[in-house]
Design a protein around this motif. Structure first.
Motif, short mmCIF file in Angstrom:
data_model
loop_
_atom_site.label_atom_id
_atom_site.label_comp_id
_atom_site.label_asym_id
_atom_site.label_seq_id
_atom_site.Cartn_x
_atom_site.Cartn_y
_atom_site.Cartn_z
N MET A 23 0.85 -1.18 0.00
CA MET A 23 0.00 0.00 0.00
C MET A 23 0.89 1.24 0.00
O MET A 23 1.90 1.27 0.70
CB MET A 23 -0.89 0.01 1.24
N LYS A 24 0.50 2.25 -0.78
CA LYS A 24 1.23 3.50 -0.82
C LYS A 24 0.32 4.63 -0.38
O LYS A 24 -0.88 4.62 -0.68
CB LYS A 24 1.71 3.82 -2.24
N ALA A 25 0.91 5.54 0.31
CA ALA A 25 0.16 6.75 0.71
C ALA A 25 1.00 7.95 0.33
O ALA A 25 2.18 8.01 0.65
CB ALA A 25 -0.10 6.76 2.21
N ARG A 26 0.40 8.86 -0.38
CA ARG A 26 1.12 10.09 -0.75
C ARG A 26 0.80 11.17 0.26
O ARG A 26 -0.36 11.50 0.49
CB ARG A 26 0.65 10.56 -2.12
N ILE A 27 1.83 11.70 0.82
CA ILE A 27 1.68 12.81 1.76
C ILE A 27 2.24 14.04 1.07
O ILE A 27 3.44 14.09 0.78
CB ILE A 27 2.41 12.53 3.08
N PRO A 28 1.39 15.01 0.78
CA PRO A 28 1.89 16.18 0.06
C PRO A 28 2.84 17.01 0.90
O PRO A 28 2.68 17.12 2.12
CB PRO A 28 0.61 16.97 -0.27
N LYS A 29 3.83 17.58 0.24
CA LYS A 29 4.73 18.49 0.93
C LYS A 29 4.02 19.81 1.11
O LYS A 29 3.13 20.16 0.35
CB LYS A 29 6.01 18.70 0.12
N HIS A 30 4.40 20.55 2.11
CA HIS A 30 3.83 21.86 2.33
C HIS A 30 4.92 22.83 2.77
O HIS A 30 6.00 22.43 3.18
CB HIS A 30 2.69 21.81 3.35
N ARG A 31 4.63 24.10 2.66
CA ARG A 31 5.59 25.14 3.04
C ARG A 31 5.14 25.78 4.35
O ARG A 31 3.95 25.86 4.62
CB ARG A 31 5.66 26.20 1.95
N GLU A 32 6.11 26.19 5.11
CA GLU A 32 5.82 26.80 6.41
C GLU A 32 6.65 28.05 6.60
O GLU A 32 7.80 28.12 6.18
CB GLU A 32 6.17 25.85 7.56
N PHE A 33 6.05 29.04 7.27
CA PHE A 33 6.83 30.15 7.80
C PHE A 33 7.48 29.65 9.08
O PHE A 33 6.81 29.07 9.93
CB PHE A 33 5.94 31.34 8.20
N VAL A 34 8.77 29.84 9.24
CA VAL A 34 9.44 29.50 10.50
C VAL A 34 9.91 30.82 11.09
O VAL A 34 10.78 31.50 10.54
CB VAL A 34 10.64 28.54 10.25
N ILE A 35 9.28 31.21 12.19
CA ILE A 35 9.51 32.51 12.83
C ILE A 35 10.48 32.32 13.99
O ILE A 35 10.31 31.40 14.80
CB ILE A 35 8.19 33.10 13.38
N GLN A 36 11.46 33.20 14.07
CA GLN A 36 12.43 33.13 15.17
C GLN A 36 12.56 34.51 15.81
O GLN A 36 12.82 35.50 15.12
CB GLN A 36 13.79 32.66 14.67
N PHE A 37 12.38 34.54 17.12
CA PHE A 37 12.57 35.75 17.89
C PHE A 37 13.92 35.69 18.61
O PHE A 37 14.38 34.60 18.95
CB PHE A 37 11.48 35.89 18.98
N PRO A 38 14.53 36.84 18.86
CA PRO A 38 15.75 36.83 19.66
C PRO A 38 15.45 36.27 21.05
O PRO A 38 14.33 36.36 21.54
CB PRO A 38 16.14 38.31 19.75
N GLU A 39 16.45 35.70 21.68
CA GLU A 39 16.28 35.14 23.01
C GLU A 39 15.84 36.23 23.98
O GLU A 39 16.36 37.35 23.96
CB GLU A 39 17.60 34.52 23.48
N ASN A 40 14.87 35.93 24.83
CA ASN A 40 14.33 36.84 25.84
C ASN A 40 13.73 38.11 25.24
O ASN A 40 13.73 39.16 25.87
CB ASN A 40 15.39 37.21 26.88
N TYR A 41 13.19 38.02 24.04
CA TYR A 41 12.57 39.17 23.40
C TYR A 41 11.26 39.48 24.09
O TYR A 41 10.38 38.63 24.19
CB TYR A 41 12.36 38.89 21.91
N GLU A 42 11.10 40.69 24.60
CA GLU A 42 9.96 41.05 25.43
C GLU A 42 8.63 41.12 24.68
O GLU A 42 7.58 40.91 25.26
CB GLU A 42 10.22 42.39 26.12
N LYS A 43 8.66 41.41 23.40
CA LYS A 43 7.43 41.60 22.66
C LYS A 43 7.04 40.38 21.81
O LYS A 43 6.19 40.47 20.94
CB LYS A 43 7.56 42.82 21.74
N SER A 44 7.61 39.23 22.10
CA SER A 44 7.34 38.05 21.28
C SER A 44 5.87 37.62 21.37
O SER A 44 5.27 37.26 20.36
CB SER A 44 8.26 36.90 21.64
N GLU A 45 5.27 37.68 22.55
CA GLU A 45 3.86 37.27 22.70
C GLU A 45 2.95 38.23 21.93
O GLU A 45 2.01 37.80 21.25
CB GLU A 45 3.46 37.23 24.18
N GLU A 46 3.22 39.51 22.03
CA GLU A 46 2.43 40.52 21.31
C GLU A 46 2.54 40.29 19.79
O GLU A 46 1.55 40.29 19.08
CB GLU A 46 2.95 41.91 21.68
N CYS A 47 3.75 40.10 19.32
CA CYS A 47 3.98 39.88 17.91
C CYS A 47 3.35 38.57 17.45
O CYS A 47 2.74 38.51 16.38
CB CYS A 47 5.47 39.88 17.62
N TRP A 48 3.46 37.54 18.26
CA TRP A 48 2.89 36.24 17.89
C TRP A 48 1.38 36.35 17.71
O TRP A 48 0.81 35.77 16.79
CB TRP A 48 3.24 35.19 18.95
#
Length: 66
Positions: free
Chosen positions: A1-26
């Motif tokens: 049996m074969k199953a095709r799983i389509p590829k998808h694209r994602e935004f990968v967001i990175q905040f600086p460490e201990n960034y104070e406004k990350s929750e607001e921005c998220w």
């Protein structure tokens, strides 16, 4: 049996460490994305909005194929 799983694209967001406004921005990022993450063109539909938010907040992003 074969199953095709389509590829998808994602935004990968990175905040600086201990960034104070990350929750607001998220929260704003989630408003931009909404349910569009389930459409094939969500990257194209939202990239300009994400870039504009990037100017306001200190984060980086990449677009990855998964």
């Amino acid at each position: 049996m074969k199953a095709r799983i389509p590829k998808h694209r994602e935004f990968v967001i990175q905040f600086p460490e201990n960034y104070e406004k990350s929750e607001e921005c998220w929260g704003k990022l989630q408003q931009i994305m909404g349910k569009s993450v389930y459409t094939e063109s969500f990257i194209e539909d939202n990239e300009e909005k994400v870039k504009a938010l990037q100017q306001e907040y200190d984060f980086t992003y990449t677009i990855e194929l998964r």
